[in-house]
Design a protein around this motif. Structure first.
Motif, PDB file in Angstrom:
ATOM      1  N   GLU A 462       0.835  -1.207   0.000  1.00 16.15           N
ATOM      2  CA  GLU A 462       0.000   0.000   0.000  1.00 16.15           C
ATOM      3  C   GLU A 462       0.870   1.257   0.000  1.00 16.15           C
ATOM      4  OE1 GLU A 462      -2.533  -0.524   3.382  1.00 16.15           O
ATOM      5  OE2 GLU A 462      -4.059  -1.634   2.240  1.00 16.15           O
ATOM      6  N   MET A 463       1.986   1.218   0.727  1.00 14.20           N
ATOM      7  CA  MET A 463       2.922   2.343   0.703  1.00 14.20           C
ATOM      8  C   MET A 463       3.468   2.541  -0.707  1.00 14.20           C
ATOM      9  SD  MET A 463       6.635   2.753   2.598  1.00 14.20           S
ATOM     10  CE  MET A 463       5.968   2.674   4.252  1.00 14.20           C
ATOM     11  N   ALA A 464       3.808   1.441  -1.371  1.00 12.89           N
ATOM     12  CA  ALA A 464       4.379   1.537  -2.719  1.00 12.89           C
ATOM     13  C   ALA A 464       3.394   2.155  -3.701  1.00 12.89           C
ATOM     14  CB  ALA A 464       4.818   0.153  -3.204  1.00 12.89           C
ATOM     15  N   VAL A 465       2.132   1.730  -3.670  1.00 13.35           N
ATOM     16  CA  VAL A 465       1.158   2.286  -4.624  1.00 13.35           C
ATOM     17  C   VAL A 465       0.776   3.714  -4.253  1.00 13.35           C
ATOM     18  CG1 VAL A 465       0.276   0.011  -5.242  1.00 13.35           C
ATOM     19  CG2 VAL A 465      -0.851   1.292  -3.434  1.00 13.35           C
ATOM     20  N   ARG A 466       0.918   4.058  -2.976  1.00 13.98           N
ATOM     21  CA  ARG A 466       0.672   5.455  -2.587  1.00 13.98           C
ATOM     22  C   ARG A 466       1.797   6.349  -3.116  1.00 13.98           C
ATOM     23  NH1 ARG A 466       0.262   4.522   2.312  1.00 13.98           N
ATOM     24  NH2 ARG A 466       2.290   5.201   3.117  1.00 13.98           N
ATOM     25  N   LEU A 467       3.033   5.855  -3.032  1.00 15.27           N
ATOM     26  CA  LEU A 467       4.174   6.624  -3.525  1.00 15.27           C
ATOM     27  C   LEU A 467       4.223   6.666  -5.047  1.00 15.27           C
ATOM     28  CD1 LEU A 467       6.890   5.315  -1.035  1.00 15.27           C
ATOM     29  CD2 LEU A 467       5.942   7.634  -1.108  1.00 15.27           C
ATOM     30  N   ASP A 468       3.761   5.575  -5.684  1.00 19.00           N
ATOM     31  CA  ASP A 468       3.776   5.513  -7.145  1.00 19.00           C
ATOM     32  C   ASP A 468       2.542   4.750  -7.615  1.00 19.00           C
ATOM     33  OD1 ASP A 468       4.215   5.299  -9.830  1.00 19.00           O
ATOM     34  OD2 ASP A 468       5.998   4.023  -9.688  1.00 19.00           O
ATOM     35  N   PRO A 469       1.433   5.438  -7.866  1.00 21.41           N
ATOM     36  CA  PRO A 469       0.199   4.759  -8.294  1.00 21.41           C
ATOM     37  C   PRO A 469       0.335   4.039  -9.633  1.00 21.41           C
ATOM     38  CG  PRO A 469      -0.241   7.006  -7.550  1.00 21.41           C
ATOM     39  CD  PRO A 469       1.238   6.885  -7.689  1.00 21.41           C
ATOM     40  N   THR A 470       1.405   4.325 -10.393  1.00 19.38           N
ATOM     41  CA  THR A 470       1.584   3.684 -11.703  1.00 19.38           C
ATOM     42  C   THR A 470       2.421   2.412 -11.614  1.00 19.38           C
ATOM     43  OG1 THR A 470       3.629   4.892 -12.250  1.00 19.38           O
ATOM     44  CG2 THR A 470       1.533   5.970 -12.767  1.00 19.38           C
ATOM     45  N   PHE A 471       2.714   1.937 -10.422  1.00 11.69           N
ATOM     46  CA  PHE A 471       3.572   0.771 -10.223  1.00 11.69           C
ATOM     47  C   PHE A 471       2.700  -0.486 -10.248  1.00 11.69           C
ATOM     48  CE2 PHE A 471       7.402  -0.663  -7.431  1.00 11.69           C
ATOM     49  CZ  PHE A 471       7.701  -1.660  -8.353  1.00 11.69           C
ATOM     50  N   ALA A 472       2.592  -1.103 -11.417  1.00 11.44           N
ATOM     51  CA  ALA A 472       1.679  -2.232 -11.596  1.00 11.44           C
ATOM     52  C   ALA A 472       2.013  -3.398 -10.677  1.00 11.44           C
ATOM     53  CB  ALA A 472       1.704  -2.692 -13.057  1.00 11.44           C
ATOM     54  N   ARG A 473       3.291  -3.671 -10.488  1.00 17.86           N
ATOM     55  CA  ARG A 473       3.673  -4.831  -9.679  1.00 17.86           C
ATOM     56  C   ARG A 473       3.329  -4.638  -8.206  1.00 17.86           C
ATOM     57  NH1 ARG A 473       7.624  -9.179 -12.024  1.00 17.86           N
ATOM     58  NH2 ARG A 473       6.871  -9.005 -14.159  1.00 17.86           N
ATOM     59  N   ALA A 474       3.325  -3.411  -7.740  1.00 24.93           N
ATOM     60  CA  ALA A 474       2.921  -3.173  -6.357  1.00 24.93           C
ATOM     61  C   ALA A 474       1.432  -3.469  -6.182  1.00 24.93           C
ATOM     62  CB  ALA A 474       3.240  -1.738  -5.960  1.00 24.93           C
ATOM     63  N   HIS A 475       0.611  -3.079  -7.158  1.00 27.93           N
ATOM     64  CA  HIS A 475      -0.815  -3.436  -7.119  1.00 27.93           C
ATOM     65  C   HIS A 475      -0.982  -4.955  -7.151  1.00 27.93           C
ATOM     66  CE1 HIS A 475      -2.537   0.605  -7.549  1.00 27.93           C
ATOM     67  NE2 HIS A 475      -1.607   0.871  -8.463  1.00 27.93           N
ATOM     68  N   ALA A 476      -0.183  -5.638  -7.983  1.00 29.17           N
ATOM     69  CA  ALA A 476      -0.261  -7.100  -8.065  1.00 29.17           C
ATOM     70  C   ALA A 476       0.137  -7.743  -6.741  1.00 29.17           C
ATOM     71  CB  ALA A 476       0.637  -7.608  -9.194  1.00 29.17           C
ATOM     72  N   GLY A 477       1.175  -7.208  -6.099  1.00 27.97           N
ATOM     73  CA  GLY A 477       1.575  -7.728  -4.796  1.00 27.97           C
ATOM     74  C   GLY A 477       0.487  -7.534  -3.756  1.00 27.97           C
ATOM     75  N   LEU A 478      -0.152  -6.370  -3.784  1.00 29.66           N
ATOM     76  CA  LEU A 478      -1.251  -6.107  -2.855  1.00 29.66           C
ATOM     77  C   LEU A 478      -2.388  -7.101  -3.082  1.00 29.66           C
ATOM     78  CD1 LEU A 478      -2.351  -4.296  -0.636  1.00 29.66           C
ATOM     79  CD2 LEU A 478      -3.139  -2.705  -2.410  1.00 29.66           C
ATOM     80  N   SER A 479      -2.680  -7.399  -4.345  1.00 29.33           N
ATOM     81  CA  SER A 479      -3.705  -8.391  -4.663  1.00 29.33           C
ATOM     82  C   SER A 479      -3.352  -9.752  -4.071  1.00 29.33           C
ATOM     83  CB  SER A 479      -3.874  -8.499  -6.179  1.00 29.33           C
ATOM     84  OG  SER A 479      -4.786  -9.530  -6.516  1.00 29.33           O
ATOM     85  N   PHE A 480      -2.069 -10.101  -4.142  1.00 30.19           N
ATOM     86  CA  PHE A 480      -1.651 -11.408  -3.629  1.00 30.19           C
ATOM     87  C   PHE A 480      -1.852 -11.497  -2.111  1.00 30.19           C
ATOM     88  CE2 PHE A 480       1.464 -14.582  -2.198  1.00 30.19           C
ATOM     89  CZ  PHE A 480       1.120 -15.646  -3.016  1.00 30.19           C
ATOM     90  N   THR A 481      -1.632 -10.392  -1.380  1.00 31.45           N
ATOM     91  CA  THR A 481      -1.850 -10.447   0.070  1.00 31.45           C
ATOM     92  C   THR A 481      -3.322 -10.691   0.394  1.00 31.45           C
ATOM     93  OG1 THR A 481      -2.113  -8.033   0.292  1.00 31.45           O
ATOM     94  CG2 THR A 481       0.120  -8.934   0.523  1.00 31.45           C
ATOM     95  N   HIS A 482      -4.214 -10.078  -0.376  1.00 35.67           N
ATOM     96  CA  HIS A 482      -5.644 -10.341  -0.166  1.00 35.67           C
ATOM     97  C   HIS A 482      -5.984 -11.772  -0.581  1.00 35.67           C
ATOM     98  CE1 HIS A 482      -6.462  -6.283   1.016  1.00 35.67           C
ATOM     99  NE2 HIS A 482      -6.043  -5.772  -0.127  1.00 35.67           N
ATOM    100  N   TRP A 483      -5.347 -12.244  -1.638  1.00 32.70           N
ATOM    101  CA  TRP A 483      -5.540 -13.640  -2.063  1.00 32.70           C
ATOM    102  C   TRP A 483      -5.142 -14.585  -0.936  1.00 32.70           C
ATOM    103  CZ3 TRP A 483      -3.025 -18.216  -2.563  1.00 32.70           C
ATOM    104  CH2 TRP A 483      -3.549 -19.169  -3.436  1.00 32.70           C
ATOM    105  N   GLN A 484      -4.002 -14.308  -0.296  1.00 37.52           N
ATOM    106  CA  GLN A 484      -3.535 -15.151   0.802  1.00 37.52           C
ATOM    107  C   GLN A 484      -4.526 -15.124   1.968  1.00 37.52           C
ATOM    108  OE1 GLN A 484      -1.266 -17.477   0.221  1.00 37.52           O
ATOM    109  NE2 GLN A 484       0.439 -16.709   1.439  1.00 37.52           N
ATOM    110  N   ASN A 485      -5.045 -13.954   2.269  1.00 39.76           N
ATOM    111  CA  ASN A 485      -6.014 -13.865   3.370  1.00 39.76           C
ATOM    112  C   ASN A 485      -7.234 -14.737   3.104  1.00 39.76           C
ATOM    113  OD1 ASN A 485      -4.562 -12.119   4.991  1.00 39.76           O
ATOM    114  ND2 ASN A 485      -5.444 -10.275   4.079  1.00 39.76           N
ATOM    115  N   ALA A 486      -7.682 -14.744   1.851  1.00 37.54           N
ATOM    116  CA  ALA A 486      -8.842 -15.572   1.503  1.00 37.54           C
ATOM    117  C   ALA A 486      -8.475 -17.055   1.494  1.00 37.54           C
ATOM    118  CB  ALA A 486      -9.381 -15.146   0.138  1.00 37.54           C
ATOM    119  N   PHE A 487      -7.361 -17.401   0.883  1.00 34.11           N
ATOM    120  CA  PHE A 487      -6.951 -18.801   0.725  1.00 34.11           C
ATOM    121  C   PHE A 487      -6.620 -19.437   2.080  1.00 34.11           C
ATOM    122  CE2 PHE A 487      -3.434 -21.866  -0.218  1.00 34.11           C
ATOM    123  CZ  PHE A 487      -4.180 -22.792  -0.931  1.00 34.11           C
TER     124      PHE A 487
END
Length: 682
Positions: A462-487
């Motif tokens: 979340e810090m990474a996407v706040r500092l750089d909203p255009t950082f696609a991999r940071a958004h993907a990493g954030l998605s993975f943390t939510h994926w882990q919470n669900a899984f």
């Protein structure tokens, strides 16, 4: 066949401290050998001295045939010539009770464990990490460089030795520059020693922008405005002559003058208080930082001419293209690196000229019916080799072999750089992180696969996407943390599934050419039970970048449960081939095990599942896969031990918890229920 090569010299060549060893060998400059402080007379033969230097640096014992080829234009009896050279070398290095040149079968080895060798001392310091050294040690290392490696040692009609010599000179010149750079950084701002170090630094690397910026800053700090103006003018002229951009240096000088405007002004400086070079408009704001890499053209030992366009150039071009497709690194374009190579600028100097973090170099050669590719990845600023490997394969189909080697190189580079950047980010204070560093700090926590670290990973993404909203991999990493919470059932499943999908969508919006964005979306769609769409996204990820190991692994993961189990095995094997030390290796192995269960191959499934569970970051579901595969294979005692491990952290874990996490086909779910029943996991 692929064989990993050592990136450090053999431990028995480490030598003692300078001046503390009976035999002292110096090759950074003209070669000298002394015993007990007395210089020895060296043979007039350059080949003898070349042989000693080569053996001192050889990572493993070379064969006699290799040494004969190395020494070049040898007359009728090459082995006899080699024996003569070895006898002369023994007369210098051996003592009555100590043989240092050892021969075993067809190999020759030089044991200098009780000697001091300057290049070995330097090499070990670089590999250990010169950033850890104090100024005194850095100064001592710098003083070892009294000239080029083996000054004046070229051998006529010995192309192999001369190629090796050029490579070693470039390497140790880069080491000297790195030592000087770290020495400058370790000195106080008031130290006059800085200018002497910078002068040597710029002699060795005249187009190192960082060195010029530091020098301009030091001149500005001391109020030496005239000297700064003169240096900037001369440097701008030199950069323009080479077609290099000097504008960042102009900006650095302007900043230095503004920052140190109150510094004492040197005599005569007032007349030059205004730059003689136009400042011009503001340069555009720098793009968000990414790790950068230059892939230099490989040395082609297969080619009979020096013309461009051979296999080595093709391999370098493929690697550049494939790295660019990963979109996780800033990759220097082919035209630039090839142009530098045409001007005989080596990899180390090119890395500094281009101001990149990493530089990749390598060579191709033929040995019988095999093609051998040597490749090396180095950090530019520390001159440290961070990864090296030799790929050795039959050339039944040369282009297929090089394609496979290219895949392995790209996947290995991506993995090595990611690991380095993760480890570097974890050592920095959280408040000082930029978007790139915050992303890698997130990866460090993410790959620990526990609830607390997953929450920390979410924070840093979340810090990474706040500092750089255009950082696609940071958004993907954030998605993975939510994926882990669900899984892993670390949070409310439905809201976490929605968040995994939303953040994956943000990653795609930012950059739909990034394979990691499609990987994140594929996993999010799998959570939603939309398998066909999930597979389509994952196929897109590996189409965009065939070297994206996590894309191949997730294809295996999805297919292993309710898709094609044979495709799952193939994708699992390919992902491990691309990334054999991946943090998600437990998942690659576990997916293979689940696919084997569906094929009824329980014994094989058990073996692979045990390998998955043995990984240090394997979570509870992986241990449960191992337990049920072992149960289906009739290995009940082993199965119960894995369930006991699961119950230590999750006392109420049952088969329904396992099946709720995955999306098995009905027949696969029935098989796992059978295994669970045998060990009381119902």
């Amino acid at each position: 066949m692929v064989a990993r090569v050592e990136t450090t010299m053999e431990s028995d060549r480490s030598g003692g401290a300078a001046g503390a060893s009976a035999v002292d060998v110096r090759v950074l400059g003209p070669m000298t050998v002394s015993r007990d402080g007395v210089a020895l007379a060296l043979p007039a033969s350059r080949k003898v001295r070349a042989l000693i230097a080569y053996l001192a640096l050889a990572p493993r014992a070379p064969t006699r045939a290799q040494l004969c080829e190395l020494l070049g234009d040898i007359p009728n009896d090459p082995r006899g010539e080699l024996r003569w050279c070895l006898s002369k070398a023994r007369s210098i290095l051996d003592e009555p009770d100590r043989r240092r040149i050892e021969t075993s079968l067809d190999t020759v080895r030089l044991d200098l464990s009780d000697c001091y060798v300057d290049v070995v001392d330097v090499g070990q310091a670089m590999q250990t990490g010169i950033e850890k050294l104090d100024p005194g040690r850095l100064r001592a290392l710098s003083n070892l460089f009294v000239g080029d490696f083996l000054d004046g040692m070229e051998i006529d009609r010995s192309p192999h030795f001369n190629s090796w010599l050029i490579a070693q000179r470039r390497r140790f010149r880069a080491c000297h520059v790195a030592v000087l750079e770290h020495l400058v950084a370790s000195l106080t701002a008031e130290s006059e020693e800085i200018f002497g170090c910078m002068e040597k630094w710029l002699q060795l690397a005249p187009f190192d922008r960082h060195a010029h910026q530091l020098l301009l800053n030091a001149l500005g700090q001391r109020g030496h405005i005239r000297e700064g103006e003169e240096h900037l003018a001369a440097t701008a002229h030199a950069f323009e002559a080479e077609g290099l951009d000097w504008r960042p240096l102009r900006e650095a000088w302007r900043d230095a003058r503004a920052r140190h405007a109150s510094a004492p002004v040197a005599a005569g400086a007032a007349a030059c208080a205004t730059s003689t070079l136009p400042i011009g408009p503001e340069l555009p704001t720098a793009a968000p930082r990414r790790a950068s890499i230059a892939v230099m053209p490989f040395v082609d030992r297969l080619a009979e001419s020096v013309a461009r366009g051979g296999l080595a150039d093709g391999l370098a071009h493929d690697i550049i293209t494939r790295l660019a497709k990963l979109r996780s690194l800033f990759v220097i374009a082919q035209g630039t690196v090839f142009a530098l190579d045409e001007r005989c600028i080596g990899p180390e100097e090119a890395g500094r000229t281009l101001n990149v973090d990493y530089v990749l170099s390598g060579s191709l050669r033929r040995q019988g019916d095999r093609i051998i590719v040597n490749v090396e990845l180095a950090e530019t600023r520390s001159a440290r080799i961070v990864w090296a490997e030799t790929f050795d394969d039959k050339r039944d189909d040369t282009f297929f072999v090089l394609d496979e080697i290219g895949n392995r190189i790209v996947a290995s580079i991506a993995g090595e750089i990611e690991a380095i950047e993760r480890n570097r980010a974890i050592l920095k204070p959280p408040s000082s992180l930029d978007a790139w560093e915050a992303h890698h700090r997130g990866l460090w926590h993410m790959y620990r696969f526990n609830r607390a670290d997953n929450e920390r990973a979410r924070h840093f993404f979340e810090m990474a996407v706040r500092l750089d909203p255009t950082f696609a991999r940071a958004h993907a990493g954030l998605s993975f943390t939510h994926w882990q919470n669900a899984f892993q059932h670390w949070g409310e499943r439905d809201p976490e599934i929605d968040r995994a999908f939303e953040t994956a969508g943000q990653s795609l919006i930012v950059d739909d050419r990034d394979p990691a964005a499609h990987w994140a979306m594929g996993r999010a769609l799998w959570l939603r039970g939309r398998q066909d769409q999930s597979l389509a996204e994952l196929e897109t990820a590996v189409d965009l970048s065939p070297n994206f190991a996590l894309g191949h692994y997730t294809l295996a993961f999805v297919h292993s449960q309710s898709g094609d189990p044979r495709a799952a095995i193939e994708s699992s094997d390919h992902s491990r081939h691309l990334s054999p030390f991946d943090p998600l290796l437990f998942g690659m192995l576990g997916a293979r095990a689940m696919a084997l269960v569906r094929l009824g191959r329980f014994d094989e499934a058990a073996d692979w599942a045990v390998k998955a569970a043995a990984r240090p970051n394997a979570h509870a579901h992986i241990l449960a896969i191992a337990a049920q595969c072992l149960a289906l294979a009739g290995r009940l005692d082993e199965a119960r031990s894995f369930i006991a491990s699961v119950h230590k952290s999750l006392p109420h874990y049952r088969i329904d918890d396992f099946l709720a996490a995955f999306r098995f086909s009905p027949d696969a779910a029935a098989l796992f229920r059978t295994g669970a029943k045998r060990i009381g996991l119902e």
